[in-house]
Motif scaffolding. Structure first.
Motif, short mmCIF file in Angstrom:
data_model
loop_
_atom_site.label_atom_id
_atom_site.label_comp_id
_atom_site.label_asym_id
_atom_site.label_seq_id
_atom_site.Cartn_x
_atom_site.Cartn_y
_atom_site.Cartn_z
N UNK A 7 1.24 2.60 -3.41
CA UNK A 7 0.11 3.38 -3.90
C UNK A 7 0.22 4.83 -3.46
N UNK A 8 0.68 5.05 -2.24
CA UNK A 8 0.91 6.42 -1.77
C UNK A 8 1.96 7.13 -2.59
N UNK A 9 3.05 6.43 -2.89
CA UNK A 9 4.09 7.02 -3.73
C UNK A 9 3.56 7.31 -5.13
N UNK A 10 2.77 6.42 -5.69
CA UNK A 10 2.18 6.67 -7.02
C UNK A 10 1.39 7.97 -7.01
N UNK B 28 6.00 2.53 -8.96
CA UNK B 28 6.63 2.66 -7.65
C UNK B 28 7.01 1.29 -7.14
N UNK B 29 8.18 1.22 -6.51
CA UNK B 29 8.63 -0.01 -5.90
C UNK B 29 10.11 -0.25 -6.03
N UNK B 30 10.74 0.48 -6.93
CA UNK B 30 12.18 0.35 -7.20
C UNK B 30 12.86 1.66 -6.79
N UNK B 31 14.19 1.70 -6.77
CA UNK B 31 14.86 3.00 -6.61
C UNK B 31 14.38 3.96 -7.71
N UNK C 153 0.82 -1.20 0.00
CA UNK C 153 0.00 0.00 0.00
C UNK C 153 0.86 1.26 0.00
N UNK C 154 2.06 1.18 0.55
CA UNK C 154 2.98 2.33 0.52
C UNK C 154 3.26 2.74 -0.92
#
Length: 155
Positions: free
Chosen positions: A69-72, A134-137, A66-67
Motif C-alpha cells: 500500500x505504501x508503494x502504491x 505493487x507486489x512484483x518486480x 501493508x508495504x
C-alpha cells in the motif's frame, strides 16, 4: 532493449491507452480485471485506482502486505505530479544519466519512480488519476497494468 527504446515504448503506451470516459463503473471494471488476472496467476499484489485523489478501487490479494500500500501511494504520487507512468519518469532520469531518488529533489518517502503506476488518461483532458499495482518486480507490475488496460481499451 536500450533505455531509449524502453522510453519510446513507454511513451507509445501512454499515447495509445486513453479512455473516452472514466467513471466509478469504469474504475470497478478495471480493478476487477486486474484482481482477476492477479488471482488467476496467484500474484501477491495490491491494486489501487484513483481519480482526482479519490480512491475508487483497492484490493489486496493473498501475499500482499501493508508495504505494498505504501508503494502504491508513492508510485501514484509520481504519476499525479508528472502525468506520466512511474516507470517512464524513472526511466527518463536514467536515460539522462541521473537518478530520480537523488536528482528529482523530491522526498523519497512520498515519491517512488518505480514501475507499476500508470496515468488514467482521458481523451481531450489528460491525466485524471492513476491505476497502480505493487507486489512484483517493477517491470512486471507495469506490464500487468498495461496488459490489462490494453485488453480493456482494445489497444
Amino acid at each position: 532493449m536500450t533505455g531509449g527504446e524502453l522510453l519510446d515504448e513507454l511513451e507509445a503506451q501512454e499515447r495509445r491507452l486513453v479512455f473516452d470516459r472514466f467513471d466509478e463503473q469504469t474504475a470497478w471494471d478495471l480493478g476487477v480485471a486486474l484482481r482477476d488476472a492477479g488471482l488467476a496467476a496467484q500474484l501477491p499484489i495490491a491494486i489501487s485506482i484513483r481519480r482526482n485523489g479519490q480512491e475508487l478501487f483497492h484490493a489486496a490479494l493473498p501475499g500482499a502486505s501493508a508495504d505494498n500500500d505504501g508503494w502504491l501511494a508513492r508510485k501514484s504520487a509520481v504519476v499525479d505530479r508528472y502525468g506520466r507512468s512511474s516507470l517512464r519518469v524513472g526511466e527518463e532520469f536514467r536515460v539522462n544519466g541521473g537518478s530520480f531518488d537523488e536528482d528529482s529533489r523530491l522526498d523519497v518517502g512520498t515519491y517512488a519512480a518505480h514501475g507499476g503506476a500508470f496515468p488514467i488518461l482521458l481523451r481531450g483532458t489528460g491525466c485524471i488519476g492513476t491505476v497502480a499495482v505493487s507486489g512484483l518486480p517493477q517491470l512486471e507490475d507495469h506490464r500487468l497494468v498495461v496488459e490489462t488496460l490494453s485488453a480493456m481499451l482494445g489497444g
